[in-house]
Design a protein around this motif. Sequence first.
Motif, PDB file in Angstrom:
ATOM      1  N   LEU A 267       0.872  -1.168   0.159  1.00 25.07           N
ATOM      2  CA  LEU A 267      -0.008   0.035   0.084  1.00 25.07           C
ATOM      3  C   LEU A 267       0.972   1.242   0.070  1.00 25.07           C
ATOM      4  CD1 LEU A 267      -2.125  -0.783   2.925  1.00 25.07           C
ATOM      5  CD2 LEU A 267      -2.875  -1.499   0.618  1.00 25.07           C
ATOM      6  N   ASN A 268       0.745   2.012  -0.845  1.00 22.63           N
ATOM      7  CA  ASN A 268       1.471   3.714  -0.616  1.00 22.63           C
ATOM      8  C   ASN A 268       0.492   4.225   0.076  1.00 22.63           C
ATOM      9  OD1 ASN A 268      -0.883   4.184  -2.780  1.00 22.63           O
ATOM     10  ND2 ASN A 268       0.466   5.523  -3.658  1.00 22.63           N
ATOM     11  N   VAL A 269       1.398   5.088   1.064  1.00 19.50           N
ATOM     12  CA  VAL A 269       0.866   5.947   2.294  1.00 19.50           C
ATOM     13  C   VAL A 269       0.973   7.263   2.059  1.00 19.50           C
ATOM     14  CG1 VAL A 269       1.334   6.095   4.602  1.00 19.50           C
ATOM     15  CG2 VAL A 269       2.021   3.985   3.622  1.00 19.50           C
ATOM     16  N   TRP A 270      -0.237   8.127   2.527  1.00 20.06           N
ATOM     17  CA  TRP A 270      -0.559   9.373   2.205  1.00 20.06           C
ATOM     18  C   TRP A 270      -0.691  10.086   3.505  1.00 20.06           C
ATOM     19  CZ3 TRP A 270       0.136  11.318  -2.653  1.00 20.06           C
ATOM     20  CH2 TRP A 270       0.266  10.506  -3.763  1.00 20.06           C
ATOM     21  N   GLY A 271      -0.619  11.292   3.462  1.00 16.72           N
ATOM     22  CA  GLY A 271      -1.130  12.341   4.317  1.00 16.72           C
ATOM     23  C   GLY A 271      -2.479  13.097   4.095  1.00 16.72           C
ATOM     24  N   LEU A 272      -3.363  12.865   4.971  1.00 10.55           N
ATOM     25  CA  LEU A 272      -4.793  13.698   4.969  1.00 10.55           C
ATOM     26  C   LEU A 272      -5.304  14.542   5.860  1.00 10.55           C
ATOM     27  CD1 LEU A 272      -6.564  10.259   3.740  1.00 10.55           C
ATOM     28  CD2 LEU A 272      -5.882  12.034   2.235  1.00 10.55           C
ATOM     29  N   PRO A 273      -4.476  15.477   5.972  1.00 11.81           N
ATOM     30  CA  PRO A 273      -4.658  16.549   6.959  1.00 11.81           C
ATOM     31  C   PRO A 273      -6.088  17.313   7.068  1.00 11.81           C
ATOM     32  CG  PRO A 273      -3.394  17.559   5.557  1.00 11.81           C
ATOM     33  CD  PRO A 273      -3.583  16.127   5.136  1.00 11.81           C
TER      34      PRO A 273
ATOM     35  N   VAL B 297      -5.910   7.681   8.986  1.00 10.15           N
ATOM     36  CA  VAL B 297      -5.885   8.980   9.676  1.00 10.15           C
ATOM     37  C   VAL B 297      -7.084   8.998  10.459  1.00 10.15           C
ATOM     38  CG1 VAL B 297      -5.898  11.538   9.379  1.00 10.15           C
ATOM     39  CG2 VAL B 297      -4.429   9.922   7.781  1.00 10.15           C
ATOM     40  N   PHE B 298      -7.111   9.319  11.890  1.00 10.40           N
ATOM     41  CA  PHE B 298      -8.132   8.957  12.764  1.00 10.40           C
ATOM     42  C   PHE B 298      -7.832   9.940  13.984  1.00 10.40           C
ATOM     43  CE2 PHE B 298     -10.603   5.300  15.059  1.00 10.40           C
ATOM     44  CZ  PHE B 298     -11.801   6.374  15.407  1.00 10.40           C
ATOM     45  N   PRO B 299      -8.155  11.332  13.786  1.00  7.41           N
ATOM     46  CA  PRO B 299      -7.826  12.376  14.724  1.00  7.41           C
ATOM     47  C   PRO B 299      -8.438  12.096  16.109  1.00  7.41           C
ATOM     48  CG  PRO B 299      -8.281  13.490  12.531  1.00  7.41           C
ATOM     49  CD  PRO B 299      -8.642  12.111  12.538  1.00  7.41           C
ATOM     50  N   GLU B 300      -9.561  11.780  16.269  1.00  2.00           N
ATOM     51  CA  GLU B 300     -10.285  11.215  17.461  1.00  2.00           C
ATOM     52  C   GLU B 300      -9.679  10.405  18.229  1.00  2.00           C
ATOM     53  OE1 GLU B 300     -14.971  10.903  19.181  1.00  2.00           O
ATOM     54  OE2 GLU B 300     -14.390  10.539  17.031  1.00  2.00           O
ATOM     55  N   PHE B 301      -9.081   9.499  17.502  1.00  2.00           N
ATOM     56  CA  PHE B 301      -8.329   8.165  18.541  1.00  2.00           C
ATOM     57  C   PHE B 301      -7.143   8.749  18.856  1.00  2.00           C
ATOM     58  CE2 PHE B 301      -5.913   4.303  18.724  1.00  2.00           C
ATOM     59  CZ  PHE B 301      -6.830   3.662  19.389  1.00  2.00           C
ATOM     60  N   TYR B 302      -6.237   9.309  17.851  1.00  5.48           N
ATOM     61  CA  TYR B 302      -4.822   9.740  18.271  1.00  5.48           C
ATOM     62  C   TYR B 302      -4.508  11.385  18.758  1.00  5.48           C
ATOM     63  CZ  TYR B 302      -3.501   5.567  15.439  1.00  5.48           C
ATOM     64  OH  TYR B 302      -3.870   4.254  15.145  1.00  5.48           O
ATOM     65  N   GLY B 303      -5.484  12.027  18.613  1.00  7.29           N
ATOM     66  CA  GLY B 303      -5.543  13.481  18.847  1.00  7.29           C
ATOM     67  C   GLY B 303      -4.556  14.163  18.008  1.00  7.29           C
ATOM     68  N   ASP B 304      -4.246  13.664  16.715  1.00  4.64           N
ATOM     69  CA  ASP B 304      -3.539  14.358  15.814  1.00  4.64           C
ATOM     70  C   ASP B 304      -4.004  14.215  14.683  1.00  4.64           C
ATOM     71  OD1 ASP B 304      -2.368  12.045  14.662  1.00  4.64           O
ATOM     72  OD2 ASP B 304      -0.883  12.028  16.329  1.00  4.64           O
ATOM     73  N   HIS B 305      -3.441  14.884  13.477  1.00  9.36           N
ATOM     74  CA  HIS B 305      -3.917  14.376  12.112  1.00  9.36           C
ATOM     75  C   HIS B 305      -3.059  13.611  11.164  1.00  9.36           C
ATOM     76  CE1 HIS B 305      -6.841  17.413  13.269  1.00  9.36           C
ATOM     77  NE2 HIS B 305      -7.342  16.935  12.204  1.00  9.36           N
ATOM     78  N   ASP B 306      -2.029  12.961  11.882  1.00 11.95           N
ATOM     79  CA  ASP B 306      -1.108  12.175  11.355  1.00 11.95           C
ATOM     80  C   ASP B 306      -1.549  10.765  10.661  1.00 11.95           C
ATOM     81  OD1 ASP B 306       1.110  14.163  11.900  1.00 11.95           O
ATOM     82  OD2 ASP B 306       1.115  13.313  13.843  1.00 11.95           O
ATOM     83  N   THR B 307      -0.589  10.243   9.968  1.00 11.98           N
ATOM     84  CA  THR B 307      -0.713   8.950   9.410  1.00 11.98           C
ATOM     85  C   THR B 307      -0.203   7.888  10.344  1.00 11.98           C
ATOM     86  OG1 THR B 307      -0.964   9.908   7.071  1.00 11.98           O
ATOM     87  CG2 THR B 307      -0.494   7.577   7.451  1.00 11.98           C
ATOM     88  N   HIS B 308      -1.150   6.824  10.567  1.00 13.75           N
ATOM     89  CA  HIS B 308      -0.589   5.662  11.680  1.00 13.75           C
ATOM     90  C   HIS B 308      -0.681   4.363  11.153  1.00 13.75           C
ATOM     91  CE1 HIS B 308      -0.169   8.490  15.136  1.00 13.75           C
ATOM     92  NE2 HIS B 308      -0.957   9.374  14.469  1.00 13.75           N
ATOM     93  N   PHE B 309      -0.024   3.740  11.068  1.00 13.61           N
ATOM     94  CA  PHE B 309      -0.295   2.275  11.163  1.00 13.61           C
ATOM     95  C   PHE B 309      -1.125   1.743  11.961  1.00 13.61           C
ATOM     96  CE2 PHE B 309       1.869  -1.927  12.613  1.00 13.61           C
ATOM     97  CZ  PHE B 309       1.256  -2.713  11.612  1.00 13.61           C
ATOM     98  N   TYR B 310      -2.085   0.937  11.823  1.00  8.02           N
ATOM     99  CA  TYR B 310      -3.022   0.159  12.584  1.00  8.02           C
ATOM    100  C   TYR B 310      -3.193  -1.307  12.396  1.00  8.02           C
ATOM    101  CZ  TYR B 310      -6.944  -0.500   9.440  1.00  8.02           C
ATOM    102  OH  TYR B 310      -7.522  -0.870   8.587  1.00  8.02           O
ATOM    103  N   THR B 311      -3.965  -1.776  13.558  1.00  4.01           N
ATOM    104  CA  THR B 311      -4.316  -2.821  13.461  1.00  4.01           C
ATOM    105  C   THR B 311      -5.806  -2.973  14.234  1.00  4.01           C
ATOM    106  OG1 THR B 311      -3.495  -3.957  15.642  1.00  4.01           O
ATOM    107  CG2 THR B 311      -2.150  -4.178  13.788  1.00  4.01           C
TER     108      THR B 311
END
Length: 245
Positions: A24-30, A57-71
């Motif tokens: 998967l290519n990875v992107w930022g979505l601010p 990208v899940f701001p409510e979960f992380y408190g930021d608008h960054d791109t995160h690896f998730y499970t």
Amino acid sequence: MRRGWAIITTRDEEGSYYGAKATLNVWGLPSVSDRQESFSQITLRNDEDVISAGWHVFPEFYGDHDTHFYTLWVSGATPNKACYNLECEGFKRDNTSLYIPGHKIEPLSTYNGGQFEIILKIKQNNDTGDWSLYYGPNGDKPVGSWPKSLFTKLADKATTVDVGGAVLFNTGEPSPPMGSGQFSSEKAKKAAYAKDIQFVDKSGRSYKPGDDVIGEYADISHCYSISTFGNLANGFYFGGPGGCI
């Protein structure tokens, strides 16, 4: 919450799958808002049992608008509860792994510029029935596992595999961007993609699925799109700007 999808999915909803792999290519979505989620993933399911991994990208979960690896995992016993990363007792992290669920991903792909990728593989252990997750340059570095005991149906096998993008948003609000924020027609260096897709059979052998196995699906087609499977090296482009209400 409303969902939007642009995925390939297996045509046979009662199939037998024991793993999947994708690049998967990875992107930022601010511009994803605080109450929204946008992600690119591999998902295996059997009825209401679900396991998934990718980037989001899940701001409510992380408190930021960054791109995160998730499970993520969902048990049919509690189908309305999705457990991300290490927040629930369940996913067992490999303590030797450099890849920690929830970590920020850098660098990111840029429009008409450099493309940065993650390679993920989910595979069932033939002996234990547990599902293991791998990451890394060849998708071969262990991250951890979902124990068989978490599930009822996935303890046996997956019946469906999905790969691609999805979004979550509140009804009545404009939907968030997906992928790179560009439609699949933008293609190379501009659109999000999933490529080098493989499935795993019961013997543990990896194989390339054909278009007789795969169907493409985009449910909000004026905001998100998907190319034909095989349009890219054993893969496809997907995504879109969102903005649907």
